[in-house]
Design a protein around this motif. Sequence first.
Motif, PDB file in Angstrom:
ATOM      1  N   TYR A  35       0.852  -1.187   0.000  1.00 20.08           N
ATOM      2  CA  TYR A  35       0.000   0.000   0.000  1.00 20.08           C
ATOM      3  C   TYR A  35       0.892   1.242   0.000  1.00 20.08           C
ATOM      4  N   GLN A  37       0.804   5.333   1.085  1.00 20.83           N
ATOM      5  CA  GLN A  37       0.074   6.379   1.815  1.00 20.83           C
ATOM      6  C   GLN A  37       0.773   7.713   1.585  1.00 20.83           C
ATOM      7  N   GLN A  41      -2.950  11.383   3.401  1.00 17.37           N
ATOM      8  CA  GLN A  41      -3.875  10.551   2.631  1.00 17.37           C
ATOM      9  C   GLN A  41      -4.136   9.226   3.323  1.00 17.37           C
ATOM     10  N   ASP A  42      -5.148   8.518   2.836  1.00 12.57           N
ATOM     11  CA  ASP A  42      -5.372   7.164   3.331  1.00 12.57           C
ATOM     12  C   ASP A  42      -4.530   6.197   2.497  1.00 12.57           C
ATOM     13  N   PRO A  43      -4.233   5.040   3.029  1.00 13.45           N
ATOM     14  CA  PRO A  43      -3.446   4.050   2.265  1.00 13.45           C
ATOM     15  C   PRO A  43      -4.182   3.590   1.015  1.00 13.45           C
ATOM     16  N   PHE A  45      -4.107   0.755  -2.133  1.00 18.81           N
ATOM     17  CA  PHE A  45      -3.596  -0.554  -2.499  1.00 18.81           C
ATOM     18  C   PHE A  45      -2.820  -0.493  -3.807  1.00 18.81           C
ATOM     19  N   LEU A  88       4.601   7.110   2.305  1.00 13.84           N
ATOM     20  CA  LEU A  88       4.879   6.005   3.219  1.00 13.84           C
ATOM     21  C   LEU A  88       4.383   4.743   2.527  1.00 13.84           C
ATOM     22  N   PHE A  90       3.584   0.862   2.811  1.00 17.02           N
ATOM     23  CA  PHE A  90       3.321  -0.198   3.771  1.00 17.02           C
ATOM     24  C   PHE A  90       3.283  -1.552   3.087  1.00 17.02           C
ATOM     25  N   PHE A 105       0.046  -5.070   9.269  1.00 20.75           N
ATOM     26  CA  PHE A 105       0.897  -4.122   8.573  1.00 20.75           C
ATOM     27  C   PHE A 105       2.267  -3.986   9.231  1.00 20.75           C
ATOM     28  N   GLY A 106       3.251  -3.730   8.385  1.00 18.32           N
ATOM     29  CA  GLY A 106       4.577  -3.399   8.869  1.00 18.32           C
ATOM     30  C   GLY A 106       4.657  -1.925   9.226  1.00 18.32           C
ATOM     31  N   PRO A 107       5.821  -1.484   9.713  1.00 19.68           N
ATOM     32  CA  PRO A 107       5.987  -0.088  10.148  1.00 19.68           C
ATOM     33  C   PRO A 107       6.082   0.892   8.989  1.00 19.68           C
ATOM     34  N   ARG A 110       9.427   5.084   4.663  1.00 25.01           N
ATOM     35  CA  ARG A 110       9.144   6.469   4.258  1.00 25.01           C
ATOM     36  C   ARG A 110      10.117   6.851   3.158  1.00 25.01           C
TER      37      ARG A 110
ATOM     38  N   ARG B  42       4.417   5.463  12.859  1.00 25.61           N
ATOM     39  CA  ARG B  42       4.264   4.032  13.092  1.00 25.61           C
ATOM     40  C   ARG B  42       3.389   3.449  11.989  1.00 25.61           C
ATOM     41  N   GLY B  43       3.367   2.134  11.937  1.00 27.82           N
ATOM     42  CA  GLY B  43       2.518   1.447  10.974  1.00 27.82           C
ATOM     43  C   GLY B  43       1.074   1.416  11.438  1.00 27.82           C
ATOM     44  N   LEU B  44       0.261   0.731  10.675  1.00 26.66           N
ATOM     45  CA  LEU B  44      -1.151   0.564  10.997  1.00 26.66           C
ATOM     46  C   LEU B  44      -1.297  -0.644  11.929  1.00 26.66           C
ATOM     47  N   PHE B  90      -8.332   4.567  11.136  1.00 26.38           N
ATOM     48  CA  PHE B  90      -8.808   4.277   9.792  1.00 26.38           C
ATOM     49  C   PHE B  90      -9.811   3.136   9.814  1.00 26.38           C
ATOM     50  N   ALA B 102      -7.879  -6.741  -1.461  1.00 26.81           N
ATOM     51  CA  ALA B 102      -7.363  -5.415  -1.141  1.00 26.81           C
ATOM     52  C   ALA B 102      -8.356  -4.663  -0.263  1.00 26.81           C
ATOM     53  N   LEU B 103      -7.842  -3.972   0.712  1.00 29.36           N
ATOM     54  CA  LEU B 103      -8.677  -3.146   1.577  1.00 29.36           C
ATOM     55  C   LEU B 103      -8.829  -1.753   0.985  1.00 29.36           C
ATOM     56  N   PHE B 105      -9.624   1.977   2.288  1.00 31.35           N
ATOM     57  CA  PHE B 105      -9.593   2.718   3.538  1.00 31.35           C
ATOM     58  C   PHE B 105     -10.405   4.012   3.442  1.00 31.35           C
ATOM     59  N   GLY B 106     -10.910   4.438   4.583  1.00 31.50           N
ATOM     60  CA  GLY B 106     -11.475   5.771   4.685  1.00 31.50           C
ATOM     61  C   GLY B 106     -10.355   6.789   4.811  1.00 31.50           C
ATOM     62  N   SER B 107     -10.740   8.035   4.903  1.00 35.07           N
ATOM     63  CA  SER B 107      -9.762   9.126   4.924  1.00 35.07           C
ATOM     64  C   SER B 107      -9.106   9.319   6.279  1.00 35.07           C
TER      65      SER B 107
END
Lengths: 114, 115
Positions: A35, A37, A41-43, A45, A88, A90, A105-107, A110, B42-44, B90, B102-103, B105-107
Amino acid sequence: AAGVIQSPRHLIKEKRETATLKCYPIPRHDTVYWYQQGPGQDPQFLISFYEKMQSDKGSIPDRFSAQQFSDYHSELNMSSLELGDSALYFCASSLVLAGEETQYFGPGTRLLVL
Amino acid sequence: AQSVAQPEDQVNVAEGNPVTVKCTYSVSGNPYLFWYVQYPNRGLQFLLKYITGDNLVKGSYGFEAEFNKSQTSFHLKKPSALVSDSALYFCAVRDPDTGRRALTFGSGTRLQVQP
């Protein structure tokens, strides 16, 4: 518990350079997802692999490619980098064969393109 | 196509008060719904999910979410918020009928818990 590992954590590149991002999924997980990001923004795919085969493709630019290797780690290769690729990135993994729906998810890596 | 809406960019609440972070979704079939939390740099982190069964789902850190099919919502709740809950949340959806994993996501909603 083991988590998803991504390397490097930070990367700075110039425009038109190439970058390779690596992802090591949770042991025994069979599916890897990438993904992107962007800032604020949102992630989004990009691409996924199940048992080393590409399983789905999202909004991945043609300049990007990815693969999953025999040890299940995955690499995202990015060429002709543009300023807009700064984001970023992911990686996530899941165990699809067991019917597990959760993506872990991983960290993230960036990437800054100058 | 699947989509998620998080109508609030930010939610502010005092520590100890209940908090709700809203999420509505759109899919053609029955949804798989997820909440993730993202701390700075950090990650999700996975909080909870609804796949099937009981509409009230309990997750990590005392959070819970209620699936409401008629309102196409999956709001995240916590009875008593902590300062350490301050983060970006999220909501994500997957439509299993599409065969795609695939997911979407919202904003994101930033939760700010004041001491």
